[in-house]
Motif scaffolding. Structure first.
Motif, short mmCIF file in Angstrom:
data_model
loop_
_atom_site.label_atom_id
_atom_site.label_comp_id
_atom_site.label_asym_id
_atom_site.label_seq_id
_atom_site.Cartn_x
_atom_site.Cartn_y
_atom_site.Cartn_z
N VAL A 23 1.01 -1.33 -0.17
CA VAL A 23 0.08 0.12 -0.08
C VAL A 23 0.90 1.36 0.00
O VAL A 23 0.49 2.17 -0.89
N VAL A 24 1.72 1.51 0.79
CA VAL A 24 2.60 2.64 1.01
C VAL A 24 3.54 2.55 -0.46
O VAL A 24 3.71 3.80 -0.79
N GLY A 25 3.77 1.37 -1.00
CA GLY A 25 4.45 1.38 -2.10
C GLY A 25 3.74 2.13 -3.36
O GLY A 25 4.42 2.85 -4.06
N TRP A 26 2.48 1.61 -3.36
CA TRP A 26 1.60 2.26 -4.44
C TRP A 26 1.22 3.79 -4.09
O TRP A 26 1.27 4.80 -5.09
N THR A 27 1.16 4.24 -2.96
CA THR A 27 1.01 5.60 -2.47
C THR A 27 1.99 6.59 -3.07
O THR A 27 1.59 7.43 -3.72
N PHE A 29 4.48 5.43 -5.67
CA PHE A 29 4.46 5.14 -7.36
C PHE A 29 3.41 5.80 -7.80
O PHE A 29 3.54 6.26 -8.85
N SER A 30 2.09 5.86 -7.33
CA SER A 30 0.91 6.34 -7.80
C SER A 30 1.10 8.06 -7.90
O SER A 30 0.45 8.56 -8.98
N ALA A 31 1.98 8.66 -7.23
CA ALA A 31 2.25 9.93 -7.43
C ALA A 31 2.96 10.29 -8.89
O ALA A 31 2.47 11.16 -9.56
N PHE A 32 3.82 9.38 -9.11
CA PHE A 32 4.69 9.37 -10.55
C PHE A 32 3.55 9.06 -11.55
O PHE A 32 3.50 9.74 -12.70
N TRP A 33 2.80 7.92 -11.43
CA TRP A 33 1.62 7.57 -12.15
C TRP A 33 0.69 8.55 -12.89
O TRP A 33 0.37 8.90 -13.90
N ARG A 34 0.29 9.51 -11.57
CA ARG A 34 -0.69 10.63 -12.05
C ARG A 34 0.03 11.53 -12.71
O ARG A 34 -0.55 12.37 -13.42
N ARG A 35 1.42 11.88 -12.18
CA ARG A 35 2.03 13.23 -12.83
C ARG A 35 2.55 12.85 -14.42
O ARG A 35 2.28 13.82 -14.98
N LEU A 36 2.83 11.75 -14.61
CA LEU A 36 3.33 11.63 -15.93
C LEU A 36 2.78 10.64 -16.92
O LEU A 36 2.71 10.95 -18.05
N SER A 81 13.55 20.27 -9.33
CA SER A 81 13.30 19.47 -8.03
C SER A 81 11.93 18.59 -8.08
O SER A 81 11.95 17.63 -7.46
N MET A 82 11.16 19.04 -8.66
CA MET A 82 9.97 18.54 -8.79
C MET A 82 10.10 17.28 -9.49
O MET A 82 9.62 16.19 -9.39
N ALA A 83 11.06 17.19 -10.69
CA ALA A 83 11.14 16.16 -11.51
C ALA A 83 11.98 15.29 -10.70
O ALA A 83 11.70 13.94 -10.81
N ILE A 84 12.89 15.50 -9.78
CA ILE A 84 13.85 14.40 -9.13
C ILE A 84 12.83 13.90 -8.11
O ILE A 84 13.09 12.65 -8.03
N PHE A 85 12.04 14.77 -7.51
CA PHE A 85 11.31 14.19 -6.28
C PHE A 85 10.46 13.21 -6.96
O PHE A 85 10.10 12.07 -6.28
N THR A 86 9.74 13.44 -8.15
CA THR A 86 8.83 12.45 -8.84
C THR A 86 9.48 11.17 -9.33
O THR A 86 8.72 10.01 -8.96
N ILE A 87 10.63 11.28 -9.70
CA ILE A 87 11.46 9.96 -9.82
C ILE A 87 11.73 9.26 -8.69
O ILE A 87 11.70 8.00 -8.74
N VAL A 88 12.22 9.89 -7.66
CA VAL A 88 12.51 9.11 -6.48
C VAL A 88 11.40 8.30 -5.98
O VAL A 88 11.47 7.28 -5.44
N GLU A 89 10.13 9.10 -5.83
CA GLU A 89 8.77 8.75 -5.39
C GLU A 89 8.62 7.52 -6.31
O GLU A 89 8.08 6.38 -5.73
N ILE A 91 10.70 5.43 -7.93
CA ILE A 91 11.76 4.08 -7.63
C ILE A 91 11.41 3.85 -6.16
O ILE A 91 11.26 2.50 -6.03
N VAL A 92 11.21 4.66 -5.30
CA VAL A 92 10.74 3.84 -3.77
C VAL A 92 9.57 3.25 -4.06
O VAL A 92 9.57 2.04 -3.26
N GLY A 93 8.56 3.76 -4.48
CA GLY A 93 7.52 2.94 -4.61
C GLY A 93 7.40 1.67 -5.10
O GLY A 93 6.60 0.74 -4.64
N LEU A 94 7.72 1.69 -6.31
CA LEU A 94 8.05 0.47 -7.25
C LEU A 94 8.89 -0.76 -6.44
O LEU A 94 8.43 -1.93 -6.33
N CYS A 95 10.12 -0.23 -5.97
CA CYS A 95 10.85 -0.99 -5.41
C CYS A 95 10.22 -1.69 -4.22
O CYS A 95 10.58 -2.76 -3.67
N MET A 96 9.69 -0.70 -3.53
CA MET A 96 8.81 -1.17 -2.12
C MET A 96 7.94 -2.30 -2.46
O MET A 96 7.51 -3.14 -1.66
N MET A 97 7.11 -2.11 -3.43
CA MET A 97 6.20 -3.10 -3.74
C MET A 97 6.81 -4.44 -4.12
O MET A 97 6.20 -5.53 -3.70
N LEU A 98 7.88 -4.24 -4.84
CA LEU A 98 8.64 -5.58 -5.29
C LEU A 98 9.42 -5.93 -4.25
O LEU A 98 9.65 -7.27 -4.29
#
Length: 343
Positions: A23-27, A29-36, A81-89, A91-98
């Protein structure tokens, strides 16, 4: 035998926290999914630009306000900063789910949640949304760091292969498996960390919302505009507006600007129609979130700061004295500032 039992305990703990990890991983990763993927929210000229959302955090952020102000006054740095923040979200979200490098990703969750808490913990019209997301993310990141991931994770598959990398202490700190910490020390870390997070939760709940004692308050319900730097000079009235409270998803709708003298006589009036036609060159915006004329009023987004300049013949050769400028919101709220003219 003892080592095997300890490993089994960690694997079970990681299995039990699987729902939190997913759940926290999708939380994030979904930020990246929504934005791009679902929309382009990294376009500075597009509707819903994430940089403007970040600007909304500014007025009542805790501890990181200077950083936010720097970024919203430097649009290029803000975009990166927003681009890097989105990429970090992502990576963190996807790897957390996996379940890949789970403990390293949990540190990422902890850091991202802390940023949300400090920056936006005061925003939330009904359920203190951002504060809850922040404190729960911090607690989740701490918990998953302790447990790692269990059977259904890439970390588990890597551990099963028993490669040179997974046998090192580095993988234990960054991935999953047994934490190389003595049991007595681990007890102290869990106890201390848990109560520190509880303390942070109570402190921010009180700081942002008065949720522990005293009077409850919510700065996301009603708009509030701070007026400052009022000057009347050379047939021009100028003053600064800074919207510091109210709902973040839409602006304050300004339908009136009035200037009155000490006797209460109205010298100048701009109604909603005139404000909807206000010349943009007479609005000097300081941040990414911009004050601008709308269809029926002047729109002031949360976190926006601008200097308004109004030229009018009624301002020529005004006598010395006190004058008051009034701003009226569509909700009926009125803000005012006194301006002195001296000879």
């Amino acid at each position: 035998m003892q080592d095997q039992k300890i490993l089994q305990s960690y694997n079970m703990a990681g299995l039990f926290t699987m729902s939190l990890r997913l759940v926290v991983g999708w939380t994030y990763f979904s930020a990246f999914w929504r934005r791009l993927i679902l929309a382009d929210k990294l376009d500075p000229k597009g509707v819903g630009y994430i940089g403007e959302k970040f600007n909304h955090f500014l007025p009542n952020a805790l501890g990181i306000k200077p950083l936010i102000e720097y970024l919203v006054t430097h649009p290029e740095a803000l975009w990166w900063s927003m681009a890097i923040f989105t990429i970090v979200e992502a990576i963190v979200g996807l790897c957390m789910m996996l379940g890949l490098f789970t403990r390293l990703m949990s540190i990422g969750v902890f850091g991202l949640a802390m940023g949300i808490l400090l920056g936006a913990g005061w925003i939330g019209t009904t359920c203190l949304d951002e504060w809850q997301i922040g404190v729960l993310g911090i607690a989740t990141g701490f918990t998953i760091f302790l447990t790692g991931s269990g059977k259904y994770s890439l970390d588990y598959l890597l551990l099963k292969k028993e490669s040179k990398i997974t046998k090192t202490k580095v993988f234990s700190w960054l991935g999953s498996g047994v934490l190389p910490i003595k049991l007595n020390l681990l007890h102290k870390i869990v106890f201390t960390g848990s109560f520190l997070i509880l303390g942070l939760t109570l402190f921010t709940n009180q700081y942002f919302h008065g949720g522990v004692w005293g009077t409850l308050h919510n700065k996301s319900v009603k708009p509030k505009i701070e007026l400052s730097e009022g000057v009347i000079k050379d047939n021009t009235l100028s003053f600064q507006v800074f919207r510091v409270e109210g709902v973040d998803v839409y602006g304050s709708f300004l339908i009136g600007i009035d200037l009155k003298n000490e006797a209460g006589e109205t010298l100048l009036t701009l109604d909603g129609t005139r404000l909807s036609q206000f010349p943009e060159e007479q609005i000097n915006n300081a941040y990414v979130a911009k004050v601008k004329p709308g269809k029926h009023s002047m729109i002031i987004p949360l976190g926006a700061k601008a200097t308004l300049s109004i030229k009018d013949r009624a301002l020529v050769n005004l006598p010395a004295g006190k004058y008051t400028v009034y701003l009226t919101d569509i909700s009926g709220t009125v803000w005012q500032e006194t301006i002195n003219i001296s000879n």
